[in-house]
Design a protein around this motif. Structure first.
Motif, PDB file in Angstrom:
ATOM      1  N   GLY A   1       5.381  10.104  35.157  1.00 36.53           N
ATOM      2  CA  GLY A   1       5.646  10.616  33.814  1.00 36.53           C
ATOM      3  C   GLY A   1       5.400  12.112  33.735  1.00 36.53           C
ATOM      4  N   SER A   2       4.310  12.583  34.340  1.00 33.51           N
ATOM      5  CA  SER A   2       4.039  14.017  34.260  1.00 33.51           C
ATOM      6  C   SER A   2       5.014  14.808  35.143  1.00 33.51           C
ATOM      7  N   TYR A   3       5.401  14.247  36.251  1.00 33.89           N
ATOM      8  CA  TYR A   3       6.407  14.881  37.111  1.00 33.89           C
ATOM      9  C   TYR A   3       7.697  15.072  36.309  1.00 33.89           C
TER      10      TYR A   3
ATOM     11  N   ARG B   1      13.445  22.976  45.842  1.00 38.12           N
ATOM     12  CA  ARG B   1      12.044  23.051  46.253  1.00 38.12           C
ATOM     13  C   ARG B   1      11.176  23.390  45.029  1.00 38.12           C
ATOM     14  N   GLU B   2      11.704  24.271  44.184  1.00 37.40           N
ATOM     15  CA  GLU B   2      10.967  24.654  42.982  1.00 37.40           C
ATOM     16  C   GLU B   2      10.893  23.475  42.002  1.00 37.40           C
ATOM     17  N   VAL B   3      11.953  22.690  41.950  1.00 36.98           N
ATOM     18  CA  VAL B   3      11.941  21.466  41.138  1.00 36.98           C
ATOM     19  C   VAL B   3      10.794  20.565  41.583  1.00 36.98           C
ATOM     20  N   GLY B   4      10.663  20.387  42.893  1.00 40.63           N
ATOM     21  CA  GLY B   4       9.575  19.567  43.445  1.00 40.63           C
ATOM     22  C   GLY B   4       8.219  20.182  43.150  1.00 40.63           C
ATOM     23  N   ASN B   5       8.154  21.498  43.258  1.00 38.29           N
ATOM     24  CA  ASN B   5       6.903  22.217  43.033  1.00 38.29           C
ATOM     25  C   ASN B   5       6.387  22.024  41.618  1.00 38.29           C
ATOM     26  N   ILE B   6       7.283  22.179  40.662  1.00 37.69           N
ATOM     27  CA  ILE B   6       6.886  22.072  39.260  1.00 37.69           C
ATOM     28  C   ILE B   6       6.535  20.631  38.917  1.00 37.69           C
ATOM     29  N   GLY B   7       7.388  19.716  39.319  1.00 42.55           N
ATOM     30  CA  GLY B   7       7.147  18.307  39.006  1.00 42.55           C
ATOM     31  C   GLY B   7       5.865  17.807  39.636  1.00 42.55           C
ATOM     32  N   ALA B   8       5.760  17.993  40.945  1.00 40.52           N
ATOM     33  CA  ALA B   8       4.600  17.457  41.651  1.00 40.52           C
ATOM     34  C   ALA B   8       3.339  18.236  41.306  1.00 40.52           C
ATOM     35  N   GLY B   9       3.484  19.509  40.985  1.00 40.37           N
ATOM     36  CA  GLY B   9       2.322  20.291  40.575  1.00 40.37           C
ATOM     37  C   GLY B   9       1.672  19.691  39.346  1.00 40.37           C
ATOM     38  N   ASN B  10       2.489  19.334  38.386  1.00 36.95           N
ATOM     39  CA  ASN B  10       1.953  18.691  37.182  1.00 36.95           C
ATOM     40  C   ASN B  10       1.374  17.316  37.477  1.00 36.95           C
TER      41      ASN B  10
ATOM     42  N   ASP C   1      24.806  18.858  40.535  1.00 37.95           N
ATOM     43  CA  ASP C   1      25.515  19.868  39.760  1.00 37.95           C
ATOM     44  C   ASP C   1      24.853  20.078  38.409  1.00 37.95           C
ATOM     45  N   LYS C   2      24.414  18.955  37.793  1.00 37.94           N
ATOM     46  CA  LYS C   2      23.778  19.059  36.476  1.00 37.94           C
ATOM     47  C   LYS C   2      22.459  19.804  36.577  1.00 37.94           C
ATOM     48  N   LEU C   3      21.692  19.517  37.611  1.00 36.74           N
ATOM     49  CA  LEU C   3      20.419  20.218  37.796  1.00 36.74           C
ATOM     50  C   LEU C   3      20.670  21.714  38.001  1.00 36.74           C
ATOM     51  N   PHE C   4      21.650  22.042  38.851  1.00 37.58           N
ATOM     52  CA  PHE C   4      21.913  23.443  39.146  1.00 37.58           C
ATOM     53  C   PHE C   4      22.414  24.177  37.910  1.00 37.58           C
ATOM     54  N   ARG C   5      23.292  23.514  37.157  1.00 31.76           N
ATOM     55  CA  ARG C   5      23.835  24.148  35.960  1.00 31.76           C
ATOM     56  C   ARG C   5      22.716  24.410  34.964  1.00 31.76           C
ATOM     57  N   ALA C   6      21.850  23.412  34.793  1.00 29.48           N
ATOM     58  CA  ALA C   6      20.747  23.556  33.846  1.00 29.48           C
ATOM     59  C   ALA C   6      19.813  24.684  34.250  1.00 29.48           C
ATOM     60  N   LEU C   7      19.733  24.964  35.527  1.00 25.48           N
ATOM     61  CA  LEU C   7      18.812  25.994  36.009  1.00 25.48           C
ATOM     62  C   LEU C   7      19.516  27.329  36.230  1.00 25.48           C
ATOM     63  N   GLY C   8      20.773  27.397  35.824  1.00 26.13           N
ATOM     64  CA  GLY C   8      21.491  28.657  35.873  1.00 26.13           C
ATOM     65  C   GLY C   8      21.964  29.065  37.252  1.00 26.13           C
ATOM     66  N   VAL C   9      22.087  28.086  38.162  1.00 23.52           N
ATOM     67  CA  VAL C   9      22.617  28.406  39.487  1.00 23.52           C
ATOM     68  C   VAL C   9      24.136  28.401  39.397  1.00 23.52           C
TER      69      VAL C   9
ATOM     70  N   ASP D   1      11.197  19.569  30.765  1.00 27.28           N
ATOM     71  CA  ASP D   1      10.912  20.807  30.030  1.00 27.28           C
ATOM     72  C   ASP D   1      11.548  21.997  30.722  1.00 27.28           C
ATOM     73  N   PHE D   2      11.429  22.022  32.020  1.00 31.82           N
ATOM     74  CA  PHE D   2      11.862  23.150  32.838  1.00 31.82           C
ATOM     75  C   PHE D   2      13.381  23.279  32.847  1.00 31.82           C
ATOM     76  N   THR D   3      14.066  22.133  32.871  1.00 28.73           N
ATOM     77  CA  THR D   3      15.525  22.164  32.972  1.00 28.73           C
ATOM     78  C   THR D   3      16.211  22.042  31.617  1.00 28.73           C
ATOM     79  N   GLY D   4      15.473  21.552  30.611  1.00 27.58           N
ATOM     80  CA  GLY D   4      16.110  21.282  29.338  1.00 27.58           C
ATOM     81  C   GLY D   4      16.995  20.036  29.381  1.00 27.58           C
ATOM     82  N   LEU D   5      16.907  19.289  30.460  1.00 27.77           N
ATOM     83  CA  LEU D   5      17.694  18.061  30.564  1.00 27.77           C
ATOM     84  C   LEU D   5      16.868  16.888  30.050  1.00 27.77           C
ATOM     85  N   HIS D   6      17.595  15.892  29.558  1.00 23.52           N
ATOM     86  CA  HIS D   6      16.910  14.676  29.139  1.00 23.52           C
ATOM     87  C   HIS D   6      16.695  13.796  30.371  1.00 23.52           C
ATOM     88  N   MET D   7      15.450  13.507  30.684  1.00 21.82           N
ATOM     89  CA  MET D   7      15.142  12.638  31.832  1.00 21.82           C
ATOM     90  C   MET D   7      14.030  11.695  31.428  1.00 21.82           C
ATOM     91  N   SER D   8      14.277  10.396  31.529  1.00 21.57           N
ATOM     92  CA  SER D   8      13.213   9.470  31.167  1.00 21.57           C
ATOM     93  C   SER D   8      13.042   8.418  32.258  1.00 21.57           C
TER      94      SER D   8
END
Lengths: 164, 206
Positions: free
Chosen positions: B123-125, B16-25, B195-203, B131-138
């Protein structure tokens, strides 16, 4: 009489109907709407096929209506249980569009044409003639089979209604 | 479908926070483009049966304007920006300053403007998410379609299709002032990406 009855087929689903019932599935994109019809019994069936082959399945309990290679035999089986003869069955199909165009067309992006090919292959292997099709393109379709007449109608936003 | 091995509620909150940050931007970007306030609802994260996904935007046969792009990189997935006809017309009016077509015959210019809006928002999402996850996403180059919602959305369900009959959807609704929903952002990460998203976010992953 079952005239006026509407039988809905969902995504990755299949169903049969008879005696004038209308069998409908909505919003086909890359999915394929396959219908089989026995004119003598006025008995028809429809499958909303989403993926080409059950070999790629990783689900615990296989939804056999989802894959072309499993949905076609299952639809035939259900029609046979209602008395259909495999020798009388004819197929019509629509869908398999490529909704979005991408320069680097990876395999999962070409899913529409692959669904069409896999469905045709399954029909050929089981000896069912394909007598009408409206496949490909880049637009969505809603399809209906009239089990009283065998008429297969295809509606799209851009092209209106077409019957085959 | 068992996507998460335990900690499911917490993981849903993280998404939900992933959606919040992405869509917020993305909402901020849209607000800048239109020069008026754009609000968003709290994102919903749920495992949705394939059949029910199109219901979120008016039903399988409802004609919608959709910009689709594939997310590539460390955590691949599918992204849709979906507008109903009326909001699309309002956005075009606000952005281009002229009345858009009454029917579905959008001009080249209108389609290209909508596609570009989708491109900027997606693009902004994604960049905020990266930035938030430190993952490469394009994002891939976006592609636009005006068609039945069911036909469009099923395209984003192929990756989940091999696993079951539901997909995990991060859905954020945009609102313009007090108006009805303007549009939806759907992010459907590939099943392997969680799993990659969770790992990147320290879950913690058991």
């Amino acid at each position: 009489m079952t005239e006026g009855v509407l039988i809905k087929v969902g995504m990755a689903d299949l169903n049969v109907g008879t005696g004038g019932a209308i069998i409908r599935t909505t919003g086909l994109g890359s999915c394929v709407g396959l219908t089989l019809y026995d004119a003598q019994l006025k008995l028809g069936g429809m499958a909303h096929i989403m993926l080409p082959s059950s070999e790629i399945a990783r689900e615990g309990q296989l939804n056999i209506a989802k894959y072309a290679d499993t949905a076609v035999p299952e639809l035939i089986e259900q029609l046979k249980r209602k008395g259909a003869s495999i020798g009388r069955l004819v197929a019509k199909m629509a869908g398999g569009a490529q909704m979005f165009a991408f320069a680097n067309g990876s395999d999962s992006m070409r899913i529409g044409p692959r669904n069409v090919e896999a469905t045709k292959l399954a029909l050929t292997q089981l000896g069912i003639p394909l007598i009408g099709e409206d496949t490909g393109g880049n637009y969505g379709r809603t399809v209906e089979l009239d089990s009283g007449t065998g008429v297969f109608s295809i509606r799209s936003v851009q092209h209106g209604i077409k019957e085959i | 479908m068992n996507l998460f091995n335990g900690n499911a509620d917490f993981k849903m909150d993280v998404l939900r926070e992933v959606g919040n940050i992405g869509a917020g931007n993305a909402a901020t970007a849209l607000s800048l483009l239109l020069d008026k306030p754009v609000d968003m609802a709290v994102p919903t994260v749920s495992l949705v049966p394939f059949e029910a996904i199109a219901e979120r935007v008016g039903g399988s046969e409802a004609v919608v304007i959709a910009i689709f792009l594939r997310v590539e990189g460390d955590a691949p997935g599918n992204m849709f920006f979906i507008l109903n006809r009326e909001p699309a017309r309002r956005i075009l009016r606000g952005l281009l300053g002229f009345e858009a077509a009454e029917n579905d015959d959008y001009s080249e210019l209108e389609l290209s403007a909508l596609n570009e809006i989708g491109n900027i928002l997606a693009g902004s999402y994604l960049s905020s998410l990266a930035d938030f996850t430190g993952l490469h996403m394009s994002p891939t180059v976006p592609s636009l379609a005006v068609d039945m919602a069911g036909a469009i959305l099923s395209y984003g369900l192929v990756q989940f299709g091999t696993m079951g009959d539901d997909a995990l959807l991060i859905d954020t609704t945009f609102l313009e002032g007090q108006q009805e929903a303007e549009g939806h952002f759907f992010l459907i990460p590939d099943p392997e990406s969680f799993d990659k998203l969770f790992r990147a976010l320290g879950v913690p992953i058991e």
